[in-house]
Design a protein around this motif. Structure first.
Motif, PDB file in Angstrom:
ATOM      1  N   GLY A  21       1.283  -0.890  -0.074  1.00  0.00           N
ATOM      2  CA  GLY A  21       0.245  -0.115   0.165  1.00  0.00           C
ATOM      3  C   GLY A  21       0.665   1.354  -0.167  1.00  0.00           C
ATOM      4  N   TYR A  22       1.812   1.675   1.339  1.00  0.00           N
ATOM      5  CA  TYR A  22       2.746   2.719   0.995  1.00  0.00           C
ATOM      6  C   TYR A  22       3.374   2.814  -0.596  1.00  0.00           C
ATOM      7  N   ASN A  23       4.282   1.155  -0.808  1.00  0.00           N
ATOM      8  CA  ASN A  23       4.397   1.685  -2.011  1.00  0.00           C
ATOM      9  C   ASN A  23       3.539   1.998  -3.122  1.00  0.00           C
ATOM     10  N   ALA A  24       2.544   1.688  -2.898  1.00  0.00           N
ATOM     11  CA  ALA A  24       1.391   2.179  -4.310  1.00  0.00           C
ATOM     12  C   ALA A  24       1.886   3.314  -4.577  1.00  0.00           C
ATOM     13  N   SER A 302      -1.750  -5.778 -11.950  1.00  0.00           N
ATOM     14  CA  SER A 302      -2.230  -5.445 -10.722  1.00  0.00           C
ATOM     15  C   SER A 302      -3.313  -5.236 -11.071  1.00  0.00           C
ATOM     16  N   GLU A 303      -4.036  -5.369 -11.672  1.00  0.00           N
ATOM     17  CA  GLU A 303      -6.077  -4.958 -12.261  1.00  0.00           C
ATOM     18  C   GLU A 303      -6.298  -5.727 -11.609  1.00  0.00           C
ATOM     19  N   LYS A 330       3.716  -0.866  -7.163  1.00  0.00           N
ATOM     20  CA  LYS A 330       4.869  -0.248  -7.537  1.00  0.00           C
ATOM     21  C   LYS A 330       3.975  -0.493  -9.399  1.00  0.00           C
ATOM     22  N   ILE A 331       3.739  -1.646  -9.467  1.00  0.00           N
ATOM     23  CA  ILE A 331       3.384  -1.990 -10.891  1.00  0.00           C
ATOM     24  C   ILE A 331       1.596  -1.054 -11.158  1.00  0.00           C
ATOM     25  N   HIS A 335       0.583   1.767 -13.533  1.00  0.00           N
ATOM     26  CA  HIS A 335      -0.608   1.323 -14.662  1.00  0.00           C
ATOM     27  C   HIS A 335      -1.958   2.515 -13.893  1.00  0.00           C
ATOM     28  N   CYS A 336      -2.057   2.991 -13.413  1.00  0.00           N
ATOM     29  CA  CYS A 336      -3.044   3.573 -12.965  1.00  0.00           C
ATOM     30  C   CYS A 336      -2.702   5.396 -13.499  1.00  0.00           C
ATOM     31  N   ALA A 337      -1.946   5.243 -13.850  1.00  0.00           N
ATOM     32  CA  ALA A 337      -1.028   6.745 -14.597  1.00  0.00           C
ATOM     33  C   ALA A 337      -0.943   6.610 -15.772  1.00  0.00           C
TER      34      ALA A 337
END
Length: 483
Positions: A21-24, A302-303, A330-331, A335-337
């Protein structure tokens, strides 16, 4: 309870502030996304407060205690050390607190909004968050689920006892067990076994299987190390019942076909895997795909099965490892970006901080044969490594596996000091589709544990310098059966 009057809109919400979570959150913020991170406990999650950090500190402590004999050998005169559990817990608290503050500081520096509350999903891209006596509603564009997992305790072990511990509670123990029974075969069970053994406990491991899931040669060396440490391993056994009587935990089990045993110890650790933290956050409202055990199904980005909903870490299918959670986080953020980042768990390393550490990546010899490869292996005993002799850490082996037809590296398996650091070379090599000659071309510092890695590679072609000829003949596995 006070309920917020309006629904607040957020670009990306992350549920859970553990390693994934915090890395994401930080990676997403680096990429220009406005991030809200919801965590009901402390940032860093169970890994930082109860798992990875406390367990590795205990392993480190056990290693230092074991060093005193070697210190005497090299001329350092000192009395036999003693262990102060209270001071150990004090230091553990300082380390955990310092790391938690570090994560908090990083989130703040990256302008991540952190909400200390309990989140629960609702329909319509909404999530309700309970913070003390208030309840706020948020609507998100995208969300990452990083809620982790909890220790799974089979019914037979659910006794009302202060002497029974889970993987997430054992390192909070307030006394050193006189005799610790451990049920399990994972890295948590093994780390606890060797740590508490070094701290003075008698240790017995009870396991359903005949091994710990490593390559056969690693299993053999591990068995020798455990036996030398007087850690008893009871294989192929099922636990029938557990009771506490007169301050002791009594484990009744069946060994093999019908041999009945009753074993008595002071404490019991159950390390039987994990169950995902999904019901607590109401993921039914999302209608995302899960497996039969409730772990979330994700793709290479990761979706989940629902667009815009991601999941990372122990809540997803796959090994319960922080390294997996960090990479997935991170992945997902990338991907969100809008980046086309992908993840493949094939070459994820497995490490065990036992008294003689274990690190592996890729296929075992048996697994490579099963997948249809013509297999050749090379192996080197760390007893022949100069630096291992200097440091008094001569236990262990390095084993490499390659495809005899293409020379591509298929697996790296190590047990011995330095294994955890060296395994990264194996991971990198396999990700780059390296052959053994690629790895033998470079320089390996002398003296160092790394030379054991080189000798195992040279053994593949019968060229290892510090192995006699009769011990480095090319070892080829049987040809796979072709239909």
């Amino acid at each position: 309870m006070v309920v917020g009057e309006v629904i607040q809109e957020r670009e990306l919400i992350i549920v859970g502030g553990g390693p994934g979570g915090y890395n994401a959150a930080i990676r997403a913020a680096q990429l220009g996304i406005e991030v809200t991170l919801i965590e009901k406990g402390d940032l860093g999650g169970v890994c930082l407060s109860k798992g990875c950090i406390p367990s590795k500190l205990s392993a480190h402590t056990a290693s230092k205690l074991s060093d005193w004999k070697h210190l005497q050998q090299i001329g350092i005169e000192a009395g036999e050390p003693s262990f102060n559990l209270e001071q150990h817990h004090k230091y553990m608290g300082q380390i955990v607190s310092s790391l938690q503050k570090g994560v908090e500081s990083l989130c703040k520096a990256n302008k991540v909004e952190v909400i200390n509350g309990t989140g629960s999903f609702m329909t319509g891209n909404r999530i309700g968050v309970e913070v003390g006596d208030t309840f706020e509603m948020y609507k998100y564009e995208k969300v990452i689920i990083a809620s982790g997992a909890s220790s799974f305790i089979p019914e037979v072990f659910k006794v009302d006892s202060e002497r029974t511990f889970s993987a997430q509670s054992i390192y909070g123990i307030q006394e050193i067990p006189e005799h610790l029974f451990i049920y399990g075969t994972d890295y948590i069970a093994l780390e606890a076994a060797t740590s508490f053994n070094a701290l003075g406990s008698n240790v017995s491991i009870v396991m359903d299987d005949a091994g710990f899931g490593f390559d056969a040669d690693i299993e053999k060396e591990l068995g020798r190390v455990l036996k030398k440490s007087k850690i008893k391993v009871i294989k192929n056994s099922s636990v029938d019942s557990v009771e506490e009587k007169d301050g002791q935990v009594i484990v009744h089990l069946t060994k093999g076909e019908d041999e009945k045993l009753s074993l008595e110890g002071s404490h019991l650790l159950v390390s039987a895997g994990f169950t995902p933290n999904t019901k607590e956050i109401g993921i039914d409202a999302l209608s995302i795909e899960t497996d039969k055990d409730g772990f979330i199904v994700i793709n290479e980005n990761s979706e989940t099965s629902v667009k815009g909903v991601y999941a990372v870490g122990d809540v997803t299918i796959g090994p319960s490892l922080a390294v997996k959670a960090i990479k997935q986080g991170k992945i997902a953020a990338e991907h969100c970006a809008g980046r086309n980042s992908e993840l493949n768990l094939r070459y994820i390393p497995a490490i065990v901080h036992t008294s003689t550490p274990i690190a592996t990546v890729g296929l075992t010899e048996a697994g490579a044969v099963e997948e249809g490869f013509s297999v050749t292996t090379g192996q080197f005993s760390m007893s022949g490594n100069g630096y291992a002799g200097i440091t008094g850490n001569k236990e262990g082996i390095v084993k490499v596996i390659k495809d005899a037809e293409t020379d591509l590296l298929l697996g790296v398996h190590m047990i011995g000091h330095g294994a955890v650091e060296m395994i990264t070379s194996g991971v990198t090599a396999m990700e780059m589709a390296a052959r053994d000659e690629d790895l033998m071309y470079g320089f390996y510092p002398h003296p160092s544990f790394n030379e054991g890695w080189l000798e195992a590679l040279e053994c593949l072609s019968g060229e290892a310098i510090h192995l006699p000829p009769n011990k480095q003949q090319q070892k080829s596995a049987p040809e796979p059966v072709k239909s």
